[in-house]
Design a protein around this motif. Sequence first.
Motif, PDB file in Angstrom:
ATOM      1  N   ALA A   1       0.835  -1.201   0.000  1.00  0.00           N
ATOM      2  CA  ALA A   1       0.000   0.000   0.000  1.00  0.00           C
ATOM      3  C   ALA A   1       0.870   1.253   0.000  1.00  0.00           C
ATOM      4  O   ALA A   1       1.982   1.263   0.548  1.00  0.00           O
ATOM      5  CB  ALA A   1      -0.924   0.008   1.216  1.00  0.00           C
ATOM      6  N   LEU A   2       0.349   2.318  -0.610  1.00  0.00           N
ATOM      7  CA  LEU A   2       0.975   3.643  -0.562  1.00  0.00           C
ATOM      8  C   LEU A   2       0.084   4.550   0.269  1.00  0.00           C
ATOM      9  O   LEU A   2      -1.080   4.757  -0.077  1.00  0.00           O
ATOM     10  CB  LEU A   2       1.138   4.218  -1.969  1.00  0.00           C
ATOM     11  CG  LEU A   2       1.890   3.391  -3.007  1.00  0.00           C
ATOM     12  CD1 LEU A   2       1.934   4.134  -4.335  1.00  0.00           C
ATOM     13  CD2 LEU A   2       3.305   3.074  -2.526  1.00  0.00           C
ATOM     14  N   PRO A   3       0.588   5.134   1.369  1.00  0.00           N
ATOM     15  CA  PRO A   3      -0.234   6.017   2.198  1.00  0.00           C
ATOM     16  C   PRO A   3      -0.442   7.391   1.550  1.00  0.00           C
ATOM     17  O   PRO A   3       0.400   7.871   0.781  1.00  0.00           O
ATOM     18  CB  PRO A   3       0.575   6.149   3.502  1.00  0.00           C
ATOM     19  CG  PRO A   3       1.618   5.084   3.437  1.00  0.00           C
ATOM     20  CD  PRO A   3       1.884   4.843   1.987  1.00  0.00           C
ATOM     21  N   LEU A   4      -1.560   8.013   1.873  1.00  0.00           N
ATOM     22  CA  LEU A   4      -1.853   9.377   1.426  1.00  0.00           C
ATOM     23  C   LEU A   4      -0.925  10.360   2.123  1.00  0.00           C
ATOM     24  O   LEU A   4      -0.755  10.309   3.338  1.00  0.00           O
ATOM     25  CB  LEU A   4      -3.304   9.726   1.763  1.00  0.00           C
ATOM     26  CG  LEU A   4      -3.786  11.146   1.415  1.00  0.00           C
ATOM     27  CD1 LEU A   4      -3.959  11.284  -0.087  1.00  0.00           C
ATOM     28  CD2 LEU A   4      -5.106  11.443   2.133  1.00  0.00           C
ATOM     29  N   TYR A   5      -0.302  11.287   1.365  1.00  0.00           N
ATOM     30  CA  TYR A   5       0.506  12.325   2.005  1.00  0.00           C
ATOM     31  C   TYR A   5       0.107  13.729   1.576  1.00  0.00           C
ATOM     32  O   TYR A   5       0.531  14.713   2.189  1.00  0.00           O
ATOM     33  CB  TYR A   5       2.005  12.108   1.748  1.00  0.00           C
ATOM     34  CG  TYR A   5       2.493  12.461   0.357  1.00  0.00           C
ATOM     35  CD1 TYR A   5       2.553  11.500  -0.648  1.00  0.00           C
ATOM     36  CD2 TYR A   5       2.923  13.747   0.049  1.00  0.00           C
ATOM     37  CE1 TYR A   5       3.008  11.808  -1.908  1.00  0.00           C
ATOM     38  CE2 TYR A   5       3.381  14.068  -1.215  1.00  0.00           C
ATOM     39  CZ  TYR A   5       3.426  13.102  -2.190  1.00  0.00           C
ATOM     40  OH  TYR A   5       3.885  13.421  -3.448  1.00  0.00           O
ATOM     41  N   ASN A   6      -0.718  13.874   0.547  1.00  0.00           N
ATOM     42  CA  ASN A   6      -1.174  15.193   0.119  1.00  0.00           C
ATOM     43  C   ASN A   6      -2.599  15.048  -0.395  1.00  0.00           C
ATOM     44  O   ASN A   6      -2.814  14.537  -1.496  1.00  0.00           O
ATOM     45  CB  ASN A   6      -0.257  15.758  -0.970  1.00  0.00           C
ATOM     46  CG  ASN A   6      -0.634  17.176  -1.381  1.00  0.00           C
ATOM     47  OD1 ASN A   6      -1.801  17.471  -1.628  1.00  0.00           O
ATOM     48  ND2 ASN A   6       0.345  18.060  -1.441  1.00  0.00           N
ATOM     49  N   GLU A   7      -3.569  15.478   0.426  1.00  0.00           N
ATOM     50  CA  GLU A   7      -4.969  15.276   0.059  1.00  0.00           C
ATOM     51  C   GLU A   7      -5.377  16.115  -1.137  1.00  0.00           C
ATOM     52  O   GLU A   7      -6.172  15.688  -1.970  1.00  0.00           O
ATOM     53  CB  GLU A   7      -5.865  15.592   1.255  1.00  0.00           C
ATOM     54  CG  GLU A   7      -7.340  15.346   0.959  1.00  0.00           C
ATOM     55  CD  GLU A   7      -8.202  15.481   2.191  1.00  0.00           C
ATOM     56  OE1 GLU A   7      -7.650  15.478   3.299  1.00  0.00           O
ATOM     57  OE2 GLU A   7      -9.427  15.607   2.038  1.00  0.00           O
ATOM     58  N   GLU A   8      -4.855  17.346  -1.223  1.00  0.00           N
ATOM     59  CA  GLU A   8      -5.252  18.230  -2.315  1.00  0.00           C
ATOM     60  C   GLU A   8      -4.944  17.612  -3.672  1.00  0.00           C
ATOM     61  O   GLU A   8      -5.734  17.705  -4.618  1.00  0.00           O
ATOM     62  CB  GLU A   8      -4.544  19.576  -2.183  1.00  0.00           C
ATOM     63  CG  GLU A   8      -4.914  20.584  -3.263  1.00  0.00           C
ATOM     64  CD  GLU A   8      -4.231  21.918  -3.061  1.00  0.00           C
ATOM     65  OE1 GLU A   8      -3.563  22.098  -2.022  1.00  0.00           O
ATOM     66  OE2 GLU A   8      -4.359  22.782  -3.945  1.00  0.00           O
ATOM     67  N   ASN A   9      -3.782  16.964  -3.781  1.00  0.00           N
ATOM     68  CA  ASN A   9      -3.395  16.330  -5.045  1.00  0.00           C
ATOM     69  C   ASN A   9      -3.746  14.849  -5.084  1.00  0.00           C
ATOM     70  O   ASN A   9      -3.439  14.174  -6.068  1.00  0.00           O
ATOM     71  CB  ASN A   9      -1.892  16.486  -5.266  1.00  0.00           C
ATOM     72  CG  ASN A   9      -1.489  17.924  -5.470  1.00  0.00           C
ATOM     73  OD1 ASN A   9      -2.243  18.715  -6.028  1.00  0.00           O
ATOM     74  ND2 ASN A   9      -0.308  18.286  -4.989  1.00  0.00           N
ATOM     75  N   LEU A  10      -4.398  14.345  -4.010  1.00  0.00           N
ATOM     76  CA  LEU A  10      -4.604  12.901  -3.864  1.00  0.00           C
ATOM     77  C   LEU A  10      -3.302  12.175  -4.165  1.00  0.00           C
ATOM     78  O   LEU A  10      -3.243  11.255  -4.989  1.00  0.00           O
ATOM     79  CB  LEU A  10      -5.731  12.417  -4.780  1.00  0.00           C
ATOM     80  CG  LEU A  10      -7.158  12.745  -4.356  1.00  0.00           C
ATOM     81  CD1 LEU A  10      -8.158  12.149  -5.323  1.00  0.00           C
ATOM     82  CD2 LEU A  10      -7.446  12.262  -2.938  1.00  0.00           C
ATOM     83  N   ALA A  11      -2.252  12.614  -3.473  1.00  0.00           N
ATOM     84  CA  ALA A  11      -0.913  12.077  -3.701  1.00  0.00           C
ATOM     85  C   ALA A  11      -0.586  11.019  -2.652  1.00  0.00           C
ATOM     86  O   ALA A  11      -0.778  11.235  -1.448  1.00  0.00           O
ATOM     87  CB  ALA A  11       0.124  13.195  -3.674  1.00  0.00           C
ATOM     88  N   TYR A  12      -0.095   9.886  -3.125  1.00  0.00           N
ATOM     89  CA  TYR A  12       0.257   8.753  -2.268  1.00  0.00           C
ATOM     90  C   TYR A  12       1.700   8.375  -2.571  1.00  0.00           C
ATOM     91  O   TYR A  12       2.138   8.428  -3.723  1.00  0.00           O
ATOM     92  CB  TYR A  12      -0.648   7.553  -2.557  1.00  0.00           C
ATOM     93  CG  TYR A  12      -2.119   7.788  -2.310  1.00  0.00           C
ATOM     94  CD1 TYR A  12      -2.898   8.486  -3.246  1.00  0.00           C
ATOM     95  CD2 TYR A  12      -2.735   7.325  -1.172  1.00  0.00           C
ATOM     96  CE1 TYR A  12      -4.253   8.693  -3.020  1.00  0.00           C
ATOM     97  CE2 TYR A  12      -4.098   7.511  -0.948  1.00  0.00           C
ATOM     98  CZ  TYR A  12      -4.843   8.205  -1.871  1.00  0.00           C
ATOM     99  OH  TYR A  12      -6.183   8.409  -1.657  1.00  0.00           O
TER     100      TYR A  12
END
Length: 563
Positions: free
Chosen positions: A389-400
Amino acid sequence: MKTIKHFLIALMSIAAFTACEKDGDLITLSGLEQSELMATESTVVLTQETSAEHALSLTWTTSTLTVSDPTMLAPNVLSTTLQVSASEDFSGTIQESVESSLSHTYTVAQLNTIAKNLGATPDAATPVYFRLEASVGANMNPVYSNMITVNITTYEIDMSIGFILNSDQEATGATLYSADSDGEYVGFMGATAWYSFFLEEGDGTVWGNDAVSGTAFVTSSEDGSWNCWFPGQGGCYYVDFNTNSQNWSALWIPTLTVSGDISGELTFDRPNVKWTLPFTATSTTMTIQVSGTGNQYNNATGTDDEAAIDTPVAFAQNGSYVELVSQAGDITVTVPQAGDYTLTIDLSDPTAWTVEAVEGSEEPVVVNPNVYLPGVDDGISGNWTFDNALPLYNEENLAYAGVVNVNSLWGYTINIERDNWSDNYLLDSGDATSGTLVFQGNTNIPAPTAGLYLIDVSLNGLTYNLTALGNEIWVVGLDDQWNFNMPLTATATAGEYSGQITFAGASPWGFQIHLDSSWNRYFGGSSGSLHYRGSNITDDASLTAGTYTMTVNLIAGTYSITQ
């Protein structure tokens, strides 16, 4: 002798037009001229509602300094200062900012604060004057640009609203409320784990962390303050931010339950700061109670989950709105007729929390905390699984992003939910190291050569990037030494690195784990957990000076420090 001329021109450049002489040659610095200043507006009306928007931009020309000897470069001694005054002759108070570019843009809030500090009367057009001061030495007379006049209508500064800024001090649209305009701001926020923020008051004062390790809930408005940060639990928080006592607290509410004529467990819609529950109404008037148990984080607990204080949470009717209480009260919900509805507790406006039934039964859009990579390691596991799994680190960009031991036989996909094989992103274009994605495409993302990689995915940007990791990573920031002189070396365990770290005392900024020297790919963390681009690790504040063994596992997202 040219070396001597270079030395002399650098030495004498502070005096600007002075010169050195060699064999009868006079070397001079020239070119300081009046700049032309231009403004996008001559009249500006400011409003509180548009405080985050751009209000005024200034642009200007600049001087090009030259040296009389064409073989020499002019020294970089030009200083440009933008000056703002309420008087045409620039007497009295002057607001100044040193400029390094050829433009300056003010937001509504910034311009309102400047005009207020210069004595502008709210709701009345007031002339404000702008000019540039250019100089090439402290002992030389400056040169001023033309003067620009802008008629500015300011608004009365509202100290009842606290504006939430992101870690770059940009407006987010979220607010907290001070009913008595007394510096204590409260309200609900939807935050991701370790979310970082600042709070800006109506007068432009920005509050952050006091920049002292180990004091997560202590605040300061001094220059150099850090951003504040939430604990490692994402979701609904009730925030109490007190600028008088210079601290804040965060009450995490993991669940809320509805009982009475409607029953069930609410779902939190974090981006919209709402709790929702679909239900079927059999009558037009219903009485409900809403309650739960939260975890209180404050100065005493820090961000330690085990130290967080269990706190009852409930709501009660207060006129047209609801209020936060410790014991649930009756709340009346009305609908026009029997049918399917969604019970909605809207906490986004800190001045008016509401409970209502909205027609229809749509579930809120939920931002997933992880994405999964079936196929990324079938060369190791022998199967396509949801184990990586890749965790979310930037919600605005939906970046994982995360580190993965890649060994793929057929490529892989990016799936948005565990055990959901159909909702996934596949290859649009690109290769094994970078490219673009398409939802529910037809082609797997190609796999690179087997090895350890940082995989960074943006579902908003529809991009993926892979970075191969080497045999070393670096601890950066210990003893406030921001260099790459403290390596950790790969062990026999995939994703694990270990090595000795030595320090004399705590760094004022904490430290980070860097994957390479780009400064962009790093991990922060706390309490033994690593987070991609997270807050700096501050464990050094609780350790005595000495040498320790640090071990990190980038795949598991963990670290330990032992003596």
